[in-house]
Design an enzyme around this catalytic site. Structure first.
Site, PDB file in Angstrom:
ATOM      1  N   ARG A  56      47.448  39.741  45.618  1.00 57.03           N
ATOM      2  CA  ARG A  56      48.800  40.286  45.423  1.00 57.03           C
ATOM      3  C   ARG A  56      48.915  41.126  44.144  1.00 57.03           C
ATOM      4  NH1 ARG A  56      52.573  35.158  46.141  1.00 57.03           N
ATOM      5  NH2 ARG A  56      50.815  34.258  45.040  1.00 57.03           N
ATOM      6  N   ASN A 103      52.372  36.332  50.119  1.00 59.67           N
ATOM      7  CA  ASN A 103      51.512  35.497  50.961  1.00 59.67           C
ATOM      8  C   ASN A 103      52.369  34.897  52.056  1.00 59.67           C
ATOM      9  OD1 ASN A 103      49.239  35.875  49.405  1.00 59.67           O
ATOM     10  ND2 ASN A 103      49.448  33.959  48.272  1.00 59.67           N
TER      11      ASN A 103
END
EC number: 6.2.-.-
Length: 751
Positions: A19, A37
């Site tokens: 990320r 996520n």
């Protein structure tokens, strides 16, 4: 004109800095949107110029973070969303998990440097990690991989750590394992009576280094479980560890303080170097030729010319190593045969008679794991996995599986593992051990229950080994009945064959399967272990096997190679047998032999018989000891001078004949080394003869015998160009692969 696209990424993409990587990449390409996520991996929404989005996607999928593994990715145009910036969002789990789990990673070079930098606030902090390294599976409680789903969540980040966590330019940006000395995990050193050792005017690692130098055994709680450590140059303490751990001969692994130190003492190939410094950092078994160091080799690796070595792969081990000027034994923290220990209280209870001191910490280890073990063959550098655990488990990347069933495979008993297919991914547990040990059985059942809990799924199908007395078989029957699942028994060696077929995606080919191991319950209720199978059009049939000989005294036979020799010996060898058995034993066992109904084709037991005949060993103190000692005696071989003991036999593959010819060679003064080379050459030649006689172009190998690197090298050297050989690469050839093989058998085999 601005557009919006949805991008989904799946694979090993959580707990790997994905990320934050996406965040910085989006800013590089002037894109707004979000990344988060979810239960399937990573989901990204980006708005911007189409050209920029395509360039962003290309760079993202071609050059992802170093420890990530992308398995699938997709990009889809959706209705435009006017994002004002780019944000990382918290995980949003809407359904059941469908993503790869994240294994543990060895400490990265950036974190290593911080440990040594006096100006850095993590100087000497043993739990230093970042997005590229540190424990993952070891501390996982559930997924998606977020801090609050791990045991490290007990340690709330301080302001400085939070600043790093929120800073896109910091490599700890969104690092879920981020801690420091102010807010993180703490260490303490205690003696075997749990008295804390006061550390005055030195670091805790200075103290441990002194204790090790003075000849103490220290149990060190590492990031994946306890290690029992002692000075590898001190024969007295190594022997003490052997005695107290109940491990008479099995070799110990040795941790070297640094790569520089290791290179000074041992010659390493480029492949061995790569393994030792990889993110998995396994124990690597290397040859001991020209060793000039001070390790007490005969105590650390009795009768062997090889050594299992490793480098510091965690902050704890790195800091200890920085204080050492000698290598240390670093073996699993357990009594021999039991599972690795990870809890402080249990460690004191079970290891207080072994260790003098205990280095403890207060981070809970959810999934304890042994170190993985790999060996490279000498001649052709074939990589052979001996134990698949830390760094490799619990993932298996195999995109060929496609089933709407939830399938649980419970493997075998000796080197147990479980395989679970609850979604679009296959999960393979770490090596668990021998289920005959009560504590290992408990670890096996708790690991199974943990898998079911993490994925919130019950299996429709439970797969077990055909052996009616295996603990995995009995547990599987109970579980299937409890949850009303379909129970299917799969023959042991057919599971081995299916494992290698599955690993190399060979189900569309005609393949000869060669499965050599110690034991397995056969379809005819005999003990198999020297098997040739044919595979074609989703069917497996037994093509041939080593001739049956008597299986004597149950499990005792695998522990006493002399019994295998007794089973195969002809009358002319009575003089040899009289040296190995008392008169009463011989009388009793010969009577058993004459009236025995249980037979075996086991090549593992044939290795034992050869070892006993050559007076290498009559007793195995650890699994495969006889075979390892035999391999160890061959320093070199020349195929041109090797003899095939079965050359005159047409269709029979006779273990009795092999023993008879080796006995004749001994009588004729042939050396042990040459007898062993001839024996391995006979096995390799027999395999290739069966392949050519039956017109096979593909041969696949599985079973513990194919951990013998010389046999593997001989096969590679002997094979005709038109035949292709397949060996395990991602899995160990031993029984660890049975659970995976059961899964492959169920999904692909019709009979």
């Amino acid at each position: 004109m601005l557009k919006t696209y949805q991008i989904t990424i799946s694979g090993q993409v959580q707990g790997v800095g994905f990320r934050p990587f996406v965040y910085n990449l989006a800013n590089e390409f002037l894109l707004n949107g979000t990344v988060s996520n979810n239960e399937e991996g990573v989901i990204i929404y980006v708005s911007g110029a189409t050209e920029n989005i395509q360039s962003f996607y290309k760079k993202l999928t071609h050059f992802p973070p170093p420890v990530s593994k992308i398995q699938h990715s997709s990009i889809t145009k959706i209705d435009f969303i006017d994002y004002k910036n780019f944000k990382i969002l918290p995980s949003n789990k809407k359904g059941q998990l469908n993503l790869s789990l994240t294994p543990d990673f060895a400490i990265c070079n950036d974190c290593r440097k911080e440990l040594k930098n006096k100006k850095n606030r993590r100087y000497y902090y043993p739990f230093t990690t970042c997005v590229n390294c540190g424990p993952r599976w070891a501390i996982t409680e559930t997924f998606p991989f977020e801090r609050n789903h791990t045991s490290i969540d007990e340690f709330a980040m301080c302001d400085d750590c939070l600043q790093e966590y929120k800073n896109p330019l910091n490599r700890r940006f969104h690092s879920q394992t981020n801690t420091c000395p102010t807010c993180g995990v703490s260490l303490k050193l205690v003696d075997s009576k749990e008295n804390e050792i006061e550390i005055v005017n030195e670091t805790i690692f200075n103290k441990i280094a002194k204790l090790l130098l003075e000849g103490n055994i220290v149990a060190i709680k590492n990031t994946s479980g306890y290690l029992l450590c002692c000075n590898a140059e001190n024969e007295t303490v190594v022997q003490k560890l052997r005695l107290q751990k109940n491990r008479p001969n099995k070799p110990f692994a040795v941790l070297f303080p640094s790569l520089k130190f290791l290179k000074k003492e041992l010659t390493l190939s480029s492949k061995e170097l790569k393994l030792l410094t990889s993110t998995e950092s396994p124990i690597t078994i290397v040859p001991l030729q020209n060793y000039h160091g001070k390790i007490t080799i005969n105590s650390v690796a009795p009768k062997l010319n090889q050594l299992g070595v490793m480098l510091p792969y965690s902050g704890i081990l790195q800091l200890l190593a920085s204080k050492l000027n000698f290598p240390i034994v670093a073996t699993s923290g357990n009594i021999h045969g039991s599972p690795i220990i990870s809890e402080n209280k249990e460690a004191i209870e079970k290891l207080k008679s072994v260790a003098d001191y205990f280095l403890q910490h207060n981070l809970k280890i959810t999934h304890p794991q042994d170190d993985s073990v790999i060996k490279i063959s000498k001649k052709f550098e074939q990589e052979i996995l001996f134990r698949r655990s830390r760094g490799f488990a619990p993932n298996y990347f195999n995109p060929s599986i496609n089933s709407n069933k939830k399938i649980l495979a419970l493997g075998a008993d000796l080197k147990s593992s479980i395989a679970y297919y609850p979604n679009e991914y296959l999960y393979l547990s770490e090596y668990l051990g021998n289920l005959e040990n009560y504590d290992v059985y408990n670890r096996f059942t708790s690991t199974t229950n943990a898998f079911l809990a993490i994925f919130e799924q019950q299996p429709n199908i439970v797969l077990i080994d055909k052996h009616p007395n295996y603990y995995s078989n009995l547990f599987g029957k109970e579980l299937a009945q409890k949850i009303s699942s379909t129970l299917i028994e799969i023959q042991h060696h057919k599971a081995h064959f299916s494992a290698i077929l599955g690993e190399h995606n060979l189900f569309n080919k005609k393949v000869l399967g060669v499965i050599f191991d110690g034991t397995g319950y056969g379809d005819d209720a005999q003990i198999w272990g020297g098997e040739f199978f044919k595979y074609e059009s989703n069917q497996i049939e037994r093509l041939n096997h080593f001739n049956y000989f008597n299986w004597l005294l149950g499990n005792k036979m695998s522990k006493e190679p002399r019994l295998s020799l007794l089973s195969l010996a002809s009358e002319e060898m009575n003089t040899v047998l009289k040296q190995k058995f008392t008169q009463n034993e011989l009388k009793t066992y010969q009577h058993l032999k004459q009236n025995n109904q249980l037979k075996t084709s086991s090549v593992g037991r044939l290795f034992d018989a050869v070892a006993s005949l050559l007076n290498i060993t009559d007793y195995n103190t650890y699994e495969g000891e006889a075979a390892i000692l035999m391999e160890n005696l061959i320093t070199n071989y020349d195929l041109k001078t090797c003899k095939n003991y079965l050359n005159n036999l047409e269709n029979e593959i006779s273990s009795t004949q092999i023993i008879k010819y080796i006995y004749q060679d001994i009588q004729n003064g042939v050396s042990k080394e040459n007898c062993i080379a001839n024996f391995l050459f006979t096995l390799a030649s027999t395999i290739l003869k069966i392949a050519t006689t039956n017109h096979y172009k593909h041969i696949a190998f599985s079973g513990g015998v194919f951990q013998n690197t010389i046999l593997v090298d001989m096969l590679i050297e002997l094979v005709p160009k038109e035949i292709k050989l397949y060996f395990h690469k991602q899995l160990a050839p031993n029984d660890e692969n049975i659970s995976f093989g059961q899964m492959m058998y169920y999904l692909n085999i019709k009979n």
